[in-house]
Design an enzyme around this catalytic site. Structure first.
Site, PDB file in Angstrom:
ATOM      1  N   SER A 143      73.375  24.292-101.482  1.00 54.22           N
ATOM      2  CA  SER A 143      74.489  24.635-102.452  1.00 54.22           C
ATOM      3  C   SER A 143      75.510  25.383-102.053  1.00 54.22           C
ATOM      4  O   SER A 143      75.173  26.401-101.102  1.00 54.22           O
ATOM      5  CB  SER A 143      73.608  25.234-103.732  1.00 54.22           C
ATOM      6  OG  SER A 143      74.634  25.808-104.451  1.00 54.22           O
ATOM      7  N   TYR A 160      69.424  32.571-106.912  1.00 52.02           N
ATOM      8  CA  TYR A 160      69.557  31.160-106.784  1.00 52.02           C
ATOM      9  C   TYR A 160      70.100  30.976-105.455  1.00 52.02           C
ATOM     10  O   TYR A 160      69.423  30.295-104.639  1.00 52.02           O
ATOM     11  CB  TYR A 160      70.030  30.447-107.782  1.00 52.02           C
ATOM     12  CG  TYR A 160      70.509  29.216-107.389  1.00 52.02           C
ATOM     13  CD1 TYR A 160      69.637  28.035-107.532  1.00 52.02           C
ATOM     14  CD2 TYR A 160      71.715  28.661-107.410  1.00 52.02           C
ATOM     15  CE1 TYR A 160      69.914  26.547-107.117  1.00 52.02           C
ATOM     16  CE2 TYR A 160      72.481  27.219-106.868  1.00 52.02           C
ATOM     17  CZ  TYR A 160      71.210  26.470-106.914  1.00 52.02           C
ATOM     18  OH  TYR A 160      71.603  24.889-106.503  1.00 52.02           O
ATOM     19  N   LYS A 220      68.247  29.415-101.898  1.00 48.46           N
ATOM     20  CA  LYS A 220      68.822  28.304-101.000  1.00 48.46           C
ATOM     21  C   LYS A 220      69.020  28.810 -99.601  1.00 48.46           C
ATOM     22  O   LYS A 220      68.729  28.059 -98.552  1.00 48.46           O
ATOM     23  CB  LYS A 220      70.229  27.834-101.564  1.00 48.46           C
ATOM     24  CG  LYS A 220      69.897  27.087-102.732  1.00 48.46           C
ATOM     25  CD  LYS A 220      69.433  25.536-102.606  1.00 48.46           C
ATOM     26  CE  LYS A 220      68.728  25.207-103.870  1.00 48.46           C
ATOM     27  NZ  LYS A 220      68.283  23.973-103.732  1.00 48.46           N
TER      28      LYS A 220
HETATM   29  N1  LIG Z   1      73.414  19.475-109.932  1.00 50.40           N
HETATM   30  C1  LIG Z   1      74.203  20.652-109.457  1.00 50.40           C
HETATM   31  O1  LIG Z   1      75.573  20.511-109.787  1.00 50.40           O
HETATM   32  C2  LIG Z   1      73.770  20.990-108.072  1.00 50.40           C
HETATM   33  C3  LIG Z   1      74.633  21.505-106.952  1.00 50.40           C
HETATM   34  C4  LIG Z   1      74.438  22.382-106.018  1.00 50.40           C
HETATM   35  C5  LIG Z   1      72.888  22.083-105.453  1.00 50.40           C
HETATM   36  N2  LIG Z   1      72.046  21.373-106.307  1.00 50.40           N
HETATM   37  C6  LIG Z   1      70.791  21.316-105.827  1.00 50.40           C
HETATM   38  O2  LIG Z   1      70.358  19.822-105.965  1.00 50.40           O
HETATM   39  C7  LIG Z   1      69.141  19.852-106.521  1.00 50.40           C
HETATM   40  C8  LIG Z   1      68.791  19.118-107.672  1.00 50.40           C
HETATM   41  O3  LIG Z   1      69.768  19.448-108.809  1.00 50.40           O
HETATM   42  P1  LIG Z   1      69.589  18.796-109.996  1.00 50.40           P
HETATM   43  O4  LIG Z   1      70.790  19.163-110.890  1.00 50.40           O
HETATM   44  O5  LIG Z   1      69.036  17.364-110.102  1.00 50.40           O
HETATM   45  O6  LIG Z   1      68.512  19.581-110.846  1.00 50.40           O
HETATM   46  P2  LIG Z   1      67.273  19.233-111.861  1.00 50.40           P
HETATM   47  O7  LIG Z   1      66.870  20.473-112.519  1.00 50.40           O
HETATM   48  O8  LIG Z   1      67.640  18.170-112.632  1.00 50.40           O
HETATM   49  O9  LIG Z   1      66.072  18.647-110.893  1.00 50.40           O
HETATM   50  C9  LIG Z   1      65.460  19.508-109.723  1.00 50.40           C
HETATM   51  C10 LIG Z   1      64.028  18.894-110.411  1.00 50.40           C
HETATM   52  O10 LIG Z   1      62.941  19.483-109.393  1.00 50.40           O
HETATM   53  C11 LIG Z   1      61.693  19.485-110.029  1.00 50.40           C
HETATM   54  N3  LIG Z   1      60.897  20.886-109.731  1.00 50.40           N
HETATM   55  C12 LIG Z   1      61.604  22.047-109.555  1.00 50.40           C
HETATM   56  N4  LIG Z   1      60.258  22.933-109.165  1.00 50.40           N
HETATM   57  C13 LIG Z   1      59.553  21.926-108.689  1.00 50.40           C
HETATM   58  C14 LIG Z   1      57.936  22.097-108.132  1.00 50.40           C
HETATM   59  N5  LIG Z   1      57.707  23.710-107.754  1.00 50.40           N
HETATM   60  N6  LIG Z   1      57.464  21.070-107.900  1.00 50.40           N
HETATM   61  C15 LIG Z   1      57.647  19.722-108.121  1.00 50.40           C
HETATM   62  N7  LIG Z   1      58.795  19.725-108.748  1.00 50.40           N
HETATM   63  C16 LIG Z   1      59.805  20.776-109.048  1.00 50.40           C
HETATM   64  C17 LIG Z   1      62.226  19.652-111.490  1.00 50.40           C
HETATM   65  O11 LIG Z   1      61.287  19.447-112.251  1.00 50.40           O
HETATM   66  C18 LIG Z   1      63.436  18.739-111.581  1.00 50.40           C
HETATM   67  O12 LIG Z   1      62.776  17.393-111.939  1.00 50.40           O
HETATM   68  C19 LIG Z   1      68.662  21.240-106.490  1.00 50.40           C
HETATM   69  O13 LIG Z   1      67.836  21.810-105.446  1.00 50.40           O
HETATM   70  C20 LIG Z   1      69.623  21.923-106.827  1.00 50.40           C
HETATM   71  O14 LIG Z   1      69.529  23.464-106.240  1.00 50.40           O
HETATM   72  C21 LIG Z   1      72.562  20.691-107.505  1.00 50.40           C
END
Ligand SMILES: NC(=O)c1ccc[n+]([C@@H]2O[C@H](COP(=O)([O-])OP(=O)(O)OC[C@H]3O[C@@H](n4cnc5c(N)ncnc54)[C@H](O)[C@@H]3O)[C@@H](O)[C@H]2O)c1
Length: 336
Positions: A128, A152, A156
């Site tokens: 991120s 957070y 990362k």
């Molecule tokens: N959406 C954004 O704007 C954004 C921006 C930068 C980085 N990210 C990164 O992208 C990734 C996905 O983001 P997202 O928006 O899809 O989030 P999200 O919350 O929709 O998806 C994350 C998924 O991981 C699962 N999860 C979390 N911990 C877990 C564990 N211990 N075991 C199994 N499953 C687990 C959750 O149940 C969820 O389905 C994340 O790592 C996030 O940090 C997202």
């Protein structure tokens, strides 16, 4: 996908952790549509069970259970897209230990299994822009100092450091994709952003427009042209292409390769300007309520995407307007 040949991805199974979440499920749907073999792992902590085939429930922090499930995945395992994480900045300030434990152990346990079946999988980590903290200069390049200002972002950064070491000892090839602000829906696969709770601006602004509710704007007195924060929003479809390009790139790299790429639009839009785009897309005004600034919110984030263009040959090609329109269409059909 945009003429990109994904044949090399068809030689094994791709594990998608967090495969029930917004971004992980989007990629799982995309790859399955391309006839690429996918197994999704998720504990549904921030998402819901769905009817996707090959979706397995597992908490990645449970190393023995994960190892047991890993053995059942049809091999060879070509690579891992590691999306699973807790990803709410505000919540991470309230529950730092939970964020460090979950995000670190989930990544460590998963990368530690890479190669367990004799294959040499590649590992693509959803990092991120939160690793950078408050920028010293813009646009942010990958060599900018890493000084996260939330648990957070720090989780990362720690995962990136751990992966660099694991890449050396386990001979895994690792890419850290530092996403900025992905927005929108998949045009043809009935999937869009729907977090619970939703903290992201665009879906919340659409809800406010559709339902006439007030939309909080955190900080109206930043030293930016309209006083609100500037963010680098980009289309979900462009993020999907970045993953496929990243996987194809990694498959051609030598053992223990590690790299870092910003993935964004390479331009920023203010919160207020994004709200205006949502009003236009929905055709209704949004009532905003300006609140105090959130701690640790950088006034301006904008990616340099020159490195991704140079090395991966990746560039976003879609507008923020089209990303917003895709999310509006999906929410009108699904949630209105
Ligand atoms: N959406 C954004 O704007 C954004 C921006 C930068 C980085 N990210 C990164 O992208 C990734 C996905 O983001 P997202 O928006 O899809 O989030 P999200 O919350 O929709 O998806 C994350 C998924 O991981 C699962 N999860 C979390 N911990 C877990 C564990 N211990 N075991 C199994 N499953 C687990 C959750 O149940 C969820 O389905 C994340 O790592 C996030 O940090 C997202």
């Amino acid at each position: 996908m945009s003429g990109l040949s994904l044949d090399r991805m068809k030689t094994g199974t791709w594990v998608i952790t967090g495969g029930a979440g917004y971004l992980g499920r989007a990629l799982a749907l995309k790859l399955r549509a391309e006839k690429i073999r996918v197994v999704s792992l998720d504990n549904f902590s921030t998402s819901h069970r769905n009817n996707d085939s090959d979706l397995i429930e597992v908490d990645l922090t449970d190393a023995p259970l994960l190892a047991q499930i890993w053995k059942q995945i049809p091999g060879p395992i070509a690579g891992v897209f590691h999306f699973a994480a807790k990803a709410l900045v505000g919540e991470s300030n309230a529950k730092p230990a939970e964020y460090f434990r979950n995000n670190f152990l989930a990544a460590l346990n998963t990368v530690d299994l890479c190669g367990a079946d004799g294959s040499r999988p590649v590992f693509i980590h959803s990092s991120s822009c939160a690793v950078y903290g408050i920028p010293d200069q813009l646009p942010l390049t990958e060599s900018h100092r890493l000084h996260p200002v939330s648990p957070y972002g720090a989780s990362k950064k720690i995962v990136e450091e751990m992966l660099a070491q694991m890449a050396i000892t386990k001979k895994v090839r690792v890419l850290n994709l530092r996403y900025f602000n992905p927005v929108g829906a998949l045009s043809d696969l009935d999937h869009a952003e729907a977090h619970e709770p939703e903290t992201h601006l665009i879906p919340n602004a659409i809800m406010a427009a559709l339902h006439g509710t007030a939309l909080p704007v955190f900080g109206g007195d930043y030293g930016t042209p309209d006083g609100t924060c500037l963010r680098d929003y980009f289309h979900l479809e462009d993020l999907m292409e970045a993953h496929q390009v990243a996987a194809m790139h990694l498959l051609q790299q030598p053992e223990s390769y590690t790299e870092y790429f910003n993935i964004g639009a390479g331009q920023s839009t203010s919160v207020l300007a994004a709200i205006r785009l949502v009003e236009k897309a929905v055709g209704k005004p949004i009532r905003t309520e300006v609140k105090t600034r959130r701690p640790g919110d950088p006034p301006h984030l904008e990616a340099s995407i020159a490195k991704a263009a140079r090395i991966l040959g990746w560039k976003p090609s879609r507008t923020l307007e089209s990303a917003i329109q895709s999310q509006v269409r999906w929410m009108q059909q699904t949630h209105a």
